[in-house]
Scaffold this motif. Structure first.
Motif, PDB file in Angstrom:
ATOM      1  N   UNK A   1     -13.043  12.855  -7.141  1.00 17.56           N
ATOM      2  CA  UNK A   1     -13.997  13.410  -8.443  1.00 17.56           C
ATOM      3  C   UNK A   1     -13.014  13.833  -9.462  1.00 17.56           C
ATOM      4  N   UNK A   2     -12.179  14.464  -8.706  1.00 15.55           N
ATOM      5  CA  UNK A   2     -11.094  15.483 -10.137  1.00 15.55           C
ATOM      6  C   UNK A   2      -9.803  14.320 -10.913  1.00 15.55           C
ATOM      7  N   UNK A   3      -9.525  13.633 -10.186  1.00  9.97           N
ATOM      8  CA  UNK A   3      -8.717  13.013 -10.910  1.00  9.97           C
ATOM      9  C   UNK A   3      -9.132  11.852 -11.598  1.00  9.97           C
ATOM     10  N   UNK A   4     -10.809  11.366 -11.129  1.00  6.46           N
ATOM     11  CA  UNK A   4     -11.517  10.043 -11.968  1.00  6.46           C
ATOM     12  C   UNK A   4     -11.771  11.062 -13.093  1.00  6.46           C
ATOM     13  N   UNK A   5     -12.083  11.741 -12.779  1.00  9.05           N
ATOM     14  CA  UNK A   5     -12.764  13.078 -14.068  1.00  9.05           C
ATOM     15  C   UNK A   5     -11.406  13.171 -15.102  1.00  9.05           C
ATOM     16  N   UNK A   6     -10.399  13.016 -14.606  1.00  7.14           N
ATOM     17  CA  UNK A   6      -9.738  13.317 -15.689  1.00  7.14           C
ATOM     18  C   UNK A   6      -9.340  12.098 -16.237  1.00  7.14           C
ATOM     19  N   UNK A   7      -8.788  10.859 -15.717  1.00  2.00           N
ATOM     20  CA  UNK A   7      -8.353   9.384 -16.352  1.00  2.00           C
ATOM     21  C   UNK A   7      -9.744   9.291 -17.329  1.00  2.00           C
ATOM     22  N   UNK A   8     -10.721   9.376 -16.703  1.00  2.00           N
ATOM     23  CA  UNK A   8     -11.983   8.876 -17.454  1.00  2.00           C
ATOM     24  C   UNK A   8     -12.003   9.309 -19.192  1.00  2.00           C
ATOM     25  N   UNK A   9     -11.895  11.134 -19.215  1.00  7.58           N
ATOM     26  CA  UNK A   9     -11.591  12.052 -20.430  1.00  7.58           C
ATOM     27  C   UNK A   9     -10.422  10.987 -21.289  1.00  7.58           C
ATOM     28  N   UNK A  10      -9.479  11.378 -20.799  1.00  4.91           N
ATOM     29  CA  UNK A  10      -8.357  11.034 -20.970  1.00  4.91           C
ATOM     30  C   UNK A  10      -9.301   9.308 -22.306  1.00  4.91           C
ATOM     31  N   UNK A  11      -9.223   8.728 -21.009  1.00  2.51           N
ATOM     32  CA  UNK A  11      -9.271   7.492 -21.587  1.00  2.51           C
ATOM     33  C   UNK A  11     -10.185   7.595 -23.007  1.00  2.51           C
ATOM     34  N   UNK A  12     -11.235   8.067 -22.469  1.00  3.61           N
ATOM     35  CA  UNK A  12     -12.463   8.710 -24.103  1.00  3.61           C
ATOM     36  C   UNK A  12     -11.802   9.349 -24.877  1.00  3.61           C
ATOM     37  N   UNK A  13     -10.432  10.023 -24.773  1.00  7.51           N
ATOM     38  CA  UNK A  13     -10.082  11.209 -25.862  1.00  7.51           C
ATOM     39  C   UNK A  13     -10.543  12.262 -25.852  1.00  7.51           C
ATOM     40  N   UNK A  14     -11.350  13.098 -24.706  1.00  4.23           N
ATOM     41  CA  UNK A  14     -11.680  13.886 -24.769  1.00  4.23           C
ATOM     42  C   UNK A  14     -11.384  15.198 -24.530  1.00  4.23           C
ATOM     43  N   UNK A  15     -11.594  16.482 -24.532  1.00  6.88           N
ATOM     44  CA  UNK A  15     -11.044  17.546 -24.547  1.00  6.88           C
ATOM     45  C   UNK A  15     -11.396  17.886 -22.246  1.00  6.88           C
ATOM     46  N   UNK A  16      -9.865  18.118 -21.586  1.00  9.06           N
ATOM     47  CA  UNK A  16      -9.554  18.503 -20.053  1.00  9.06           C
ATOM     48  C   UNK A  16     -11.550  19.153 -19.711  1.00  9.06           C
TER      49      UNK A  16
END
Length: 382
Positions: free
Chosen positions: A188-203
């Motif tokens: 979950x942690x790596x997928x969460x980080x990747x999704x936020x990067x894709x959407x341009x969201x803060x960590x």
């Protein structure tokens, strides 16, 4: 039991009905069945996981980049599907959801002066409550389905009731509940980080999401309003709509007219797992009883909030496995999400209890054995 089964489906969009199909076909292939999948509509995803499981995938629609239109595409798809059935000689043809059913029904009718199709039984799975059709359309569909060798599988009694109201014989309907594949919580942690990067969201942002067809009955405007309410007090909150449909541009415009426009995101064709990257899962409608997407989120220990009623009451036990809200209650989605953000320990307990309920009440083996028993019974009776 080494059946040759041909499944027909609109597309292999990785979420929604395909998740249930992936569970079933993977188990069937592992047990020695020869599995073929015919894609009738969009083909935007490479079927690598399917091929690795020994499943053969066939793309029948020449215009494979646009959504399936049953009337427009019928003339090209039906001959191709009939040709494929002749070549494969399957024991079963299984239409999987949506417009795949009507096109498969048309394709499998024996037409005078043509060769009889070499298969023994036709099965359809419908995971959503069917829409009201026009009178002539409904009569035509009932006529096509009026065959003792045709069985419809549904996951919940509410869909069965609706089909009977629309004229389908009760004897042709079977209930087999959905299930959800076990999720790797550690990823979950790596997928969460990747999704936020894709959407341009803060960590450190919070992200809720839903998977649904972008149509009116999915009630997605309720969730946009809920986001508008919540971002007034939680500017670190964002909402993701995952799916495609005819109302994409309207929903984007509606979202842009709210104060939360910059906090609402759309993802039509995700290329990697996304549900596990969410902090919360929102389910705003009752159109998909025993929703596979809702259960997938809960299996991944994503705290879930859902409209309460037929098809969700079996999964969501209020304040025990998730939060139940009233139909159309936008403020309740916002209120309970705020609670989950500010009470991380309670959120973790709720998510864990949700996962345990899905695993215990809707085991994969139950769904697979239900279909295997149906296949055996239908083929042995011929």
């Amino acid at each position: 039991m080494n059946y040759r089964i041909l499944f027909t489906i609109e597309s292999l969009f990785e979420l929604g009905p395909v998740e249930e199909l992936k569970i079933l076909t993977g188990a069937l292939s592992a047990r020695g069945c020869e599995i073929h999948i015919a894609i009738l509509g969009e083909h935007r995803f490479e079927p690598n996981q399917w091929l690795e499981s020994g499943i053969k995938v066939h793309v029948l629609n020449k215009d494979d980049r646009t959504p399936l239109h049953s009337l427009r595409d019928c003339f090209s798809i039906v001959p191709e599907l009939r040709k494929l059935i002749h070549n494969l000689s399957p024991d079963l043809v299984h239409a999987w959801c949506g417009q795949a059913e009507i096109l498969t029904l048309i394709a499998t009718r024996n037409v005078p002066l043509t060769r009889q199709l070499p298969f023994k039984h036709l099965i359809s799975t419908q995971l959503a409550i069917p829409r009201e059709l026009g009178f002539r359309h409904q009569i035509f569909e009932n006529y096509l389905g009026d065959d003792d060798n045709f069985t419809t599988v549904v996951p919940h009694a509410s869909i069965k009731t609706k089909l009977i109201e629309l004229g389908k014989p009760e004897a042709q309907i079977e209930i087999i509940a959905n299930s959800a594949a076990p999720q790797q919580v550690s990823e979950k942690s790596s997928i969460r980080k990747s999704l936020r990067k894709q959407l341009g969201l803060a960590k450190d942002s919070y992200l809720a999401g839903t998977v649904a067809p972008l149509v009116h009955r999915s009630r997605l405007k309720d969730l946009i309003w809920a986001t508008d309410l919540l971002t007034c007090v939680r500017p670190d909150f964002h909402f993701l709509i995952i799916g495609s449909g005819s109302q994409l541009s309207r929903l984007q415009r509606f979202a842009s007219l709210t104060e939360a426009g910059d906090h609402i995101h759309f993802l039509s064709h995700p290329e990697s797992p996304v549900i596990q990257g969410l902090d919360f899962y929102w389910h705003p409608h009752l159109q998909e009883p025993i929703s596979g997407n809702l259960m997938s989120a809960m299996a991944a220990e994503i705290p879930s909030i859902a409209v309460y009623g037929e098809g969700t009451e079996e999964i969501i036990r209020h304040q025990e496995t998730g939060f139940a809200v009233n139909f159309g209650a936008r403020d309740e989605f916002a209120r309970w999400t705020k609670f989950l953000i500010e009470k991380p320990q309670e959120s973790h307990i709720l998510a864990k209890q949700g996962r345990l309920l899905v695993e215990r009440a809707f085991p994969i083996e139950s769904m697979i054995n239900g279909y295997l028993a149906l296949y055996d019974r239908k083929l042995e009776s011929i």
